[in-house]
Design an enzyme around this catalytic site. Structure first.
Site, PDB file in Angstrom:
ATOM      1  CG  ASP A 191       3.786  -5.087  -1.849  1.00 28.85           C
ATOM      2  OD1 ASP A 191       2.772  -4.900  -2.550  1.00 28.85           O
ATOM      3  OD2 ASP A 191       3.751  -5.637  -0.732  1.00 28.85           O
ATOM      4  CG  LEU A 272      -5.917 -10.016   0.999  1.00 25.64           C
ATOM      5  CD1 LEU A 272      -6.450 -10.474   2.353  1.00 25.64           C
ATOM      6  CD2 LEU A 272      -7.045  -9.987  -0.013  1.00 25.64           C
ATOM      7  NE  ARG A 273       1.832  -4.521   0.918  1.00 25.94           N
ATOM      8  CZ  ARG A 273       2.264  -4.575   2.179  1.00 25.94           C
ATOM      9  NH1 ARG A 273       1.960  -3.594   2.999  1.00 25.94           N
ATOM     10  NH2 ARG A 273       2.973  -5.596   2.611  1.00 25.94           N
ATOM     11  N   GLY A 274      -3.475  -4.548  -2.143  1.00 24.46           N
ATOM     12  CA  GLY A 274      -4.134  -3.723  -3.143  1.00 24.46           C
ATOM     13  C   GLY A 274      -5.513  -3.264  -2.694  1.00 24.46           C
ATOM     14  CB  THR A 277      -3.452   0.445  -1.074  1.00 25.08           C
ATOM     15  OG1 THR A 277      -2.436  -0.204  -0.311  1.00 25.08           O
ATOM     16  CG2 THR A 277      -2.945   1.803  -1.533  1.00 25.08           C
TER      17      THR A 277
END
Length: 334
Positions: A191, A272-274, A277
């Site tokens: 991740d 929410l990292r997707g 990024t």
């Protein structure tokens, strides 16, 4: 010692090269994970990146590559305070590295006898403001993975021994490569990589011949080969610098934010990292191509590398993660 193979001379592997260029434009994207067969140019590309990247300005004798004197850690013994220009650091982290070699070592005996903090910087100090490269990252020992996770989260390396504490900045772009047949990567570390790309051996004869031809020229006529590709590497470096300048001015319409969120919801990516990024990578891609505004077409191009490693596993879906992302992109974006 020969100079690294020119980045522009690498045959094919366009997605891998693009991912590395985008992290050079915006290091905040969070690094690149390259998975594929042995002998597909993974380590060659990383080492070529070192020669391609724009240089950094730093205090000459600072062990953590600080840009200003006031940023140098208090424990650093500076032998020169001059500001110099040096290549962007690209540091290898070998699989068998000890914890002290990675984070640095405190000299406890000297601290007790002389009352001073004596610290031998490790690989994380050398990688500050640059790249940290791990070959066979999926085989990395768990305690080293835990260390990297802590540092990646905080941007600080903290070493504590016998009541003594040393800290220094450790902000770097993490680049990992590996062969998926040799083991999977821990989800926590997976991740932390902003982008993930998959590489394979070329299947067509002309491409394989061109790979052989260029490698043979690099080995046997090194000076002429490097001179031939120097201009293209210089052009690419200037394009990266121009994109860095343009990046902060890229306009982000509400529609682009909606596209990021809708795509990640449709894919079922965790957290929410997707979205974050994908947004940063899309902006870097837009800046790289000279655009003023982030569009759906930009997001479409970078979505697979931004999201394929963030999908939940579906035992009923035999398609690879890249194919699943592509399918959902078509469903959401049309």
């Amino acid at each position: 010692m020969k100079a690294p193979f020119p980045f522009s001379a690498i045959v094919g592997q366009e997605e891998m090269k693009l991912a590395m260029v985008l992290t050079a434009i915006d290091p905040g994207i969070g690094g690149v994970l390259v998975f594929g067969d042995r002998g597909t140019g993974k380590s060659t590309a990383v080492r070529a990146l070192a020669a391609l990247l724009p240089p950094i300005r730093q205090v000459e004798s600072c062990p953590v590559n600080s840009a200003r004197l006031e940023d140098c850690p208090e424990w650093a013994r500076l032998t020169s305070r001059e500001i110099v220009t040096r290549p962007t650091p690209v540091v290898d982290l070998p699989l068998g590295a000890t914890e002290d070699r990675v984070v640095g070592a405190l000299d406890i005996e000297r601290a007790l006898s002389q009352g001073e903090k004596a610290f031998e910087p490790g690989l994380l100090a050398r990688a500050n403001r640059g790249y940290l490269y791990i070959d066979e990252v999926n085989l990395l020992e768990d305690h080293i993975v835990d260390l990297l996770l802590d540092v990646a989260q905080s941007g600080q390396n903290v070493v504590e021994r016998e009541g003594l504490s040393i800290r220094h900045p450790a902000r770097f772009v993490l680049v990992g490569s590996g062969n998926p047949e040799e083991g999977e990567l821990r989800p926590q570390l997976l991740d932390r990589f902003g982008l993930s790309v998959e590489v394979g051996s070329p299947k067509d004869i002309p491409t394989r011949i061109e790979v052989i031809r260029r490698r043979d020229a690099y080995e046997n006529d090194h000076a002429a080969f490097m001179a031939k590709w120097q201009e293209e590497d210089t052009t690419l470096r200037e394009r990266i610098l121009a994109a860095r300048t343009r990046l902060s001015a890229i306009a982000t319409p509400e529609a682009a934010l909606h596209d990021c969120a809708e795509l990640c919801v449709a894919l079922g990516s965790d957290g929410l990292r997707g979205e974050l990024t994908l947004l940063r990578t899309g902006r870097a891609f837009a800046a790289y191509h000279g655009a003023d505004t982030l569009t759906r077409d930009h997001l479409r191009e970078v979505a697979p590398m931004s999201l394929r490693h963030r999908l939940r596993r579906d035992p009923l879906d035999e398609a690879g993660s890249g194919a699943r992302v592509g399918r959902v992109i078509e469903e959401v974006f049309g």
